[in-house]
Design an enzyme around this catalytic site. Structure first.
Site, short mmCIF file in Angstrom:
data_model
loop_
_atom_site.label_atom_id
_atom_site.label_comp_id
_atom_site.label_asym_id
_atom_site.label_seq_id
_atom_site.Cartn_x
_atom_site.Cartn_y
_atom_site.Cartn_z
N THR A 155 0.85 -1.20 0.00
CA THR A 155 0.00 0.00 0.00
C THR A 155 0.88 1.25 0.00
OG1 THR A 155 -1.78 -1.11 1.12
CG2 THR A 155 -1.62 1.23 1.56
N ARG A 183 -14.31 -6.96 0.38
CA ARG A 183 -13.77 -6.77 1.74
C ARG A 183 -13.27 -5.32 1.86
NH1 ARG A 183 -8.13 -5.40 2.75
NH2 ARG A 183 -7.75 -5.78 4.94
N SER A 185 -10.93 -2.41 3.15
CA SER A 185 -9.58 -2.14 3.67
C SER A 185 -9.62 -1.02 4.72
CB SER A 185 -8.73 -1.72 2.48
OG SER A 185 -7.70 -0.88 2.88
N ASP A 186 -8.58 -0.94 5.53
CA ASP A 186 -8.49 0.18 6.49
C ASP A 186 -8.16 1.51 5.80
OD1 ASP A 186 -5.82 -1.14 6.02
OD2 ASP A 186 -5.19 0.72 6.95
N THR A 204 -0.12 1.20 6.88
CA THR A 204 -0.13 0.04 6.00
C THR A 204 -0.06 -1.21 6.88
OG1 THR A 204 0.97 -1.06 4.15
CG2 THR A 204 2.39 0.11 5.68
N1 ASP Z 1 -3.81 -2.10 4.71
C1 ASP Z 1 -4.12 -2.69 3.45
C2 ASP Z 1 -5.37 -3.51 3.59
O1 ASP Z 1 -5.53 -4.23 4.53
C3 ASP Z 1 -3.05 -3.57 2.89
C4 ASP Z 1 -1.66 -3.03 3.01
O2 ASP Z 1 -1.41 -2.05 3.70
O3 ASP Z 1 -0.78 -3.62 2.41
O4 ASP Z 1 -6.18 -3.50 2.72
#
Ligand code: ASP
Length: 280
Positions: A155, A183, A185-186, A204
């Site tokens: 990310t 789904r 994501s945060d 991330t």
């Molecule tokens: N935080 C991101 C998610 O869970 C993935 C990532 O940061 O790589 O969608």
């Protein structure tokens, strides 16, 4: 003026030093462009510009080159927070666009500021954002071989402090890869991206852990209540330990403190604060 960016985690399962070096080189180039831009733009404009450069680089899991969900589709999420006005905007699981962070920027001026799925796509098309397929050959073959079940994260995010003392944060992601379609994501929530006049944070890692830890909002709240950025971040990361939360953050406080932290090796990041620093 300060700027810090991240390119997500360098996959522990990957031993490809070439990819690692390529990510570091890309981060140092992008943070340098971003810092140059910050000299004549606001923090808000700069985080959008810098994250769009990261989205346009297929080494990272945002925009082109994003991870593919379990049904073979790429769904992108991105958000933006203006520390000055404390307005948050974002898109969740939007398909077939090039720069989701630009759509988040557009939404900042609306009453309805977080859109998902088809509604987000319709909004983008009405604003003139054209069809774009973010799937690269590399991601397609990884998907077909189901290789990125092994945690290949990347990310992107950016926090900036401008000349007038304003902060902003932006984060963009293609998600975890192979997740259940749609789904959430945060990255387009206040757990993954948050800023006010005291601090800005971009996260991330595993979105579910970041949401459980309310990470970005919690760190910024602690800084607001008087913690230094480092103390606020370290305390919030200590609280992830009870559930082995997997996360990384970059941040800047209004005092000009720049900090980054990861719970597991290794988030790739770069900052510009008079001098360039690039690490992983
Ligand atoms: N935080 C991101 C998610 O869970 C993935 C990532 O940061 O790589 O969608």
């Amino acid at each position: 003026m300060k700027l810090i960016i991240h390119g997500g985690f360098f996959s522990e399962s990957s031993t490809n030093q070439e990819t690692k070096k390529a990510k570091q080189d890309a981060l140092s180039q992008i943070v340098t462009f971003g810092y140059e831009y910050l000299k004549s733009h606001t923090a808000l404009e700069t985080v959008v510009y810098t994250v769009s450069l990261l989205e346009d680089n297929d080494l990272f899991n945002a925009g082109i080159g994003s991870q593919i969900q379990s049904d073979g589709k790429v769904r992108l999420s991105a958000s933006l927070m203006d520390g000055k006005t404390e307005k948050f905007s974002g898109v969740i699981n939007i398909e077939d666009v090039k720069n989701p962070v630009e759509i988040a920027k557009n939404l900042l001026n609306y009453d309805d500021r977080v859109l998902s799925g088809e509604g987000a796509q319709l909004f983008a098309r009405n604003k003139g954002f054209e069809y774009f397929n973010p799937i690269t050959k590399q991601r397609q073959s990884e998907y077909e071989a189901k290789l990125n079940q092994q945690n290949n994260k990347g990310t992107v995010g950016c926090v900036a402090l401008d000349d007038s003392g304003n902060l902003a944060a932006a984060t963009s992601t293609g998600g975890k890869g192979f997740e259940i379609p749609c789904r959430v994501s945060d990255s387009a929530t206040v757990a993954g991206n948050y800023a006010n006049q005291y601090a800005g944070i971009s996260c991330t890692g595993v979105g579910e852990d970041i949401v459980s830890g309310a990470l970005a909002a919690k760190i910024v709240t602690r800084v607001t209540d008087g913690f230094t950025l480092k103390a606020a971040t370290d305390k919030s990361f200590a609280e992830l330990k009870s559930f082995d939360g997997f996360a990384g953050v970059v941040g800047i406080s209004a005092e000009g403190e720049i900090y980054h932290c990861d719970s597991h090796p290794y988030m790739v990041w770069a900052s510009f604060d008079l001098n360039l620093q690039v690490f992983s």
